[in-house]
Design a protein around this motif. Structure first.
Motif, mmCIF file in Angstrom:
data_model
loop_
_atom_site.group_PDB
_atom_site.id
_atom_site.type_symbol
_atom_site.label_atom_id
_atom_site.label_comp_id
_atom_site.label_asym_id
_atom_site.label_seq_id
_atom_site.Cartn_x
_atom_site.Cartn_y
_atom_site.Cartn_z
ATOM 1 N N VAL A 183 18.591 -12.128 40.132
ATOM 2 C CA VAL A 183 18.086 -10.943 39.834
ATOM 3 C C VAL A 183 18.392 -10.515 38.217
ATOM 4 O O VAL A 183 17.677 -9.888 37.487
ATOM 5 N N TYR A 184 19.696 -10.692 37.800
ATOM 6 C CA TYR A 184 19.993 -10.496 36.499
ATOM 7 C C TYR A 184 18.979 -11.241 35.563
ATOM 8 O O TYR A 184 18.579 -10.769 34.577
ATOM 9 N N VAL A 185 19.080 -12.598 35.634
ATOM 10 C CA VAL A 185 18.172 -13.179 34.692
ATOM 11 C C VAL A 185 16.721 -13.169 34.905
ATOM 12 O O VAL A 185 16.043 -13.593 33.845
ATOM 13 N N GLN A 186 16.176 -12.329 35.919
ATOM 14 C CA GLN A 186 14.953 -12.079 35.898
ATOM 15 C C GLN A 186 14.627 -10.610 35.436
ATOM 16 O O GLN A 186 13.433 -10.289 35.245
ATOM 17 N N LEU A 187 15.412 -10.063 34.799
ATOM 18 C CA LEU A 187 15.448 -8.476 34.402
ATOM 19 C C LEU A 187 14.738 -8.875 32.853
ATOM 20 O O LEU A 187 15.057 -9.575 32.268
ATOM 21 N N ARG A 188 14.052 -7.605 32.512
ATOM 22 C CA ARG A 188 13.362 -7.425 31.118
ATOM 23 C C ARG A 188 14.074 -6.332 30.753
ATOM 24 O O ARG A 188 13.761 -5.121 30.943
ATOM 25 N N PRO A 189 15.086 -6.398 29.785
ATOM 26 C CA PRO A 189 16.113 -5.353 29.285
ATOM 27 C C PRO A 189 15.276 -4.293 28.519
ATOM 28 O O PRO A 189 15.786 -3.220 28.377
ATOM 29 N N GLY A 190 13.868 -4.781 28.037
ATOM 30 C CA GLY A 190 13.295 -3.677 27.569
ATOM 31 C C GLY A 190 12.236 -3.147 28.291
ATOM 32 O O GLY A 190 11.382 -1.935 27.874
ATOM 33 N N ASP A 191 12.321 -3.201 29.656
ATOM 34 C CA ASP A 191 11.333 -2.738 30.454
ATOM 35 C C ASP A 191 11.939 -1.641 31.461
ATOM 36 O O ASP A 191 12.534 -1.832 32.196
ATOM 37 N N THR A 192 11.757 -0.338 31.068
ATOM 38 C CA THR A 192 12.434 0.718 31.486
ATOM 39 C C THR A 192 12.091 0.898 32.856
ATOM 40 O O THR A 192 13.071 1.100 33.934
ATOM 41 N N ASP A 193 10.829 0.515 33.457
ATOM 42 C CA ASP A 193 10.389 1.016 34.868
ATOM 43 C C ASP A 193 11.015 -0.171 35.755
ATOM 44 O O ASP A 193 11.431 0.073 36.602
ATOM 45 N N SER A 194 11.378 -1.440 35.252
ATOM 46 C CA SER A 194 11.597 -2.443 35.934
ATOM 47 C C SER A 194 13.446 -2.234 36.270
ATOM 48 O O SER A 194 13.930 -2.580 37.317
ATOM 49 N N LEU A 195 14.071 -1.666 35.261
ATOM 50 C CA LEU A 195 15.331 -1.443 35.355
ATOM 51 C C LEU A 195 15.697 -0.439 36.403
ATOM 52 O O LEU A 195 16.820 -0.347 36.960
ATOM 53 N N ARG A 196 14.825 0.497 36.312
ATOM 54 C CA ARG A 196 15.212 1.738 37.332
ATOM 55 C C ARG A 196 15.118 1.325 38.841
ATOM 56 O O ARG A 196 15.524 2.230 39.550
ATOM 57 N N ARG A 197 14.598 0.232 39.042
ATOM 58 C CA ARG A 197 14.527 -0.103 40.459
ATOM 59 C C ARG A 197 15.839 -0.307 41.163
ATOM 60 O O ARG A 197 15.949 -0.546 42.507
ATOM 61 N N TYR A 198 16.811 -0.784 40.309
ATOM 62 C CA TYR A 198 18.091 -1.037 40.724
ATOM 63 C C TYR A 198 19.355 -0.127 40.148
ATOM 64 O O TYR A 198 19.762 -0.108 39.113
ATOM 65 N N PRO A 199 20.089 0.599 41.191
ATOM 66 C CA PRO A 199 20.900 1.539 41.063
ATOM 67 C C PRO A 199 22.182 0.872 40.214
ATOM 68 O O PRO A 199 22.621 1.266 39.351
ATOM 69 N N ALA A 200 22.569 -0.521 40.600
ATOM 70 C CA ALA A 200 23.405 -1.184 39.919
ATOM 71 C C ALA A 200 23.245 -1.451 38.217
ATOM 72 O O ALA A 200 24.206 -1.395 37.607
ATOM 73 N N VAL A 201 22.158 -1.692 38.265
ATOM 74 C CA VAL A 201 21.580 -1.982 36.850
ATOM 75 C C VAL A 201 21.853 -0.974 36.106
ATOM 76 O O VAL A 201 22.172 -0.561 34.836
ATOM 77 N N GLN A 202 21.338 0.212 36.539
ATOM 78 C CA GLN A 202 21.602 1.569 35.734
ATOM 79 C C GLN A 202 22.946 1.899 35.584
ATOM 80 O O GLN A 202 23.357 2.411 34.459
ATOM 81 N N ARG A 203 23.838 1.701 36.366
ATOM 82 C CA ARG A 203 25.480 1.900 35.931
ATOM 83 C C ARG A 203 25.888 0.979 35.047
ATOM 84 O O ARG A 203 26.472 1.412 34.123
ATOM 85 N N LEU A 204 25.510 -0.165 35.070
ATOM 86 C CA LEU A 204 25.770 -1.133 33.857
ATOM 87 C C LEU A 204 25.265 -0.779 32.530
ATOM 88 O O LEU A 204 25.882 -0.932 31.486
ATOM 89 N N LEU A 205 23.921 -0.349 32.439
ATOM 90 C CA LEU A 205 23.533 0.304 31.466
ATOM 91 C C LEU A 205 24.058 1.422 30.749
ATOM 92 O O LEU A 205 24.110 1.639 29.534
ATOM 93 N N ARG A 206 24.847 2.152 31.414
ATOM 94 C CA ARG A 206 25.615 3.412 31.126
ATOM 95 C C ARG A 206 27.063 3.052 30.448
ATOM 96 O O ARG A 206 27.749 4.141 29.674
#
Length: 232
Positions: free
Chosen positions: A75-98
């Motif tokens: 999941v992590y290595v398929q993420l696009r860090p500049g794509d806001t919409d894709s990152l919003r799909r994962y609550p855990a990702v949102q926590r890491l971003l904060r």
């Protein structure tokens, strides 16, 4: 490089843009990679995930507690860090971003790599300012494409034109032909070094050492500060 740090966060992750380095943060661009200093815990998680698969671990030899759980590493290595919409799909990702990651003076300079073609996390490179030693790895989807040449070339450029190092060095096992080709393609040449090396998990391996010497003038960017160089 202009650091678009204020664009990162829950609402608009953004990415660093070419400009002027600052705040102990660096950004480099190669033909197919954008590399920048780790900014959030998501960048750190992606960096560890990119090297946690069995193929990479045969060469890297990390302690088990460092490696990413197989259930989430893809999941992590398929993420696009500049794509806001894709990152919003994962609550855990949102926590890491904060949670920000602050580069510290004297520690290894770490860069996360993103593919320019599709925006996915692609790999990681780091450089120890005191020794000039570099290391790095690519995510599984970024291997076999020649991106290792760009990754190690960027790490050499980081040393020569950002940190003011005349020479940087790297090591690999003789059997690791992929790393050998990538380093050679980036302009590294054979150098002296210890014939054996111990990985973090305790496995002792044969070692080849290489160096990359700046072809022209070396320099330090604003992010590196003005401290004395230990590797002239």
């Amino acid at each position: 490089m202009v650091w678009s740090r204020l664009r990162r966060g829950r609402d608009a992750p953004g990415l660093p843009l070419p400009g002027v380095c600052g705040h102990r943060r660096h950004t480099l661009r190669t033909g197919r990679l954008l590399l920048y200093s780790l900014e959030t815990r998501l960048d750190l998680a992606a960096a560890l995930a990119a090297g946690s698969d069995p193929e990479a671990q045969w060469w890297l030899g990390w302690d088990k507690h460092i490696m990413t759980d197989p259930k989430v590493r893809e999941v992590y290595v398929q993420l696009r860090p500049g794509d806001t919409d894709s990152l919003r799909r994962y609550p855990a990702v949102q926590r890491l971003l904060r949670h920000p990651v602050e580069p510290l003076s004297g520690e290894a300079v770490a860069l996360i790599g993103v593919r320019v073609d599709d925006g996915r996390y692609a790999g990681f490179a780091e450089l120890e300012p005191d020794t000039g030693l570099i290391g790095g790895w690519l995510a599984p989807h970024a291997r076999g494409l020649g991106l290792g040449v760009e990754l190690f070339g960027a790490a050499a450029s980081l040393g020569h034109t950002h940190l003011g190092l005349r020479t940087v060095r790297a090591g690999h096992e003789p059997a690791n032909t992929a790393s050998a080709r990538a380093l050679a393609g980036a302009g590294f040449v054979a150098d002296d070094g210890p014939p054996r090396h111990t990985l973090r998990n305790g496995r002792e391996v044969d070692a080849c050492w290489l160096r990359h010497t700046a072809p022209g003038t070396i320099s330090r960017c604003r992010a590196a500060g003005r401290q004395d160089r230990r590797n002239p």
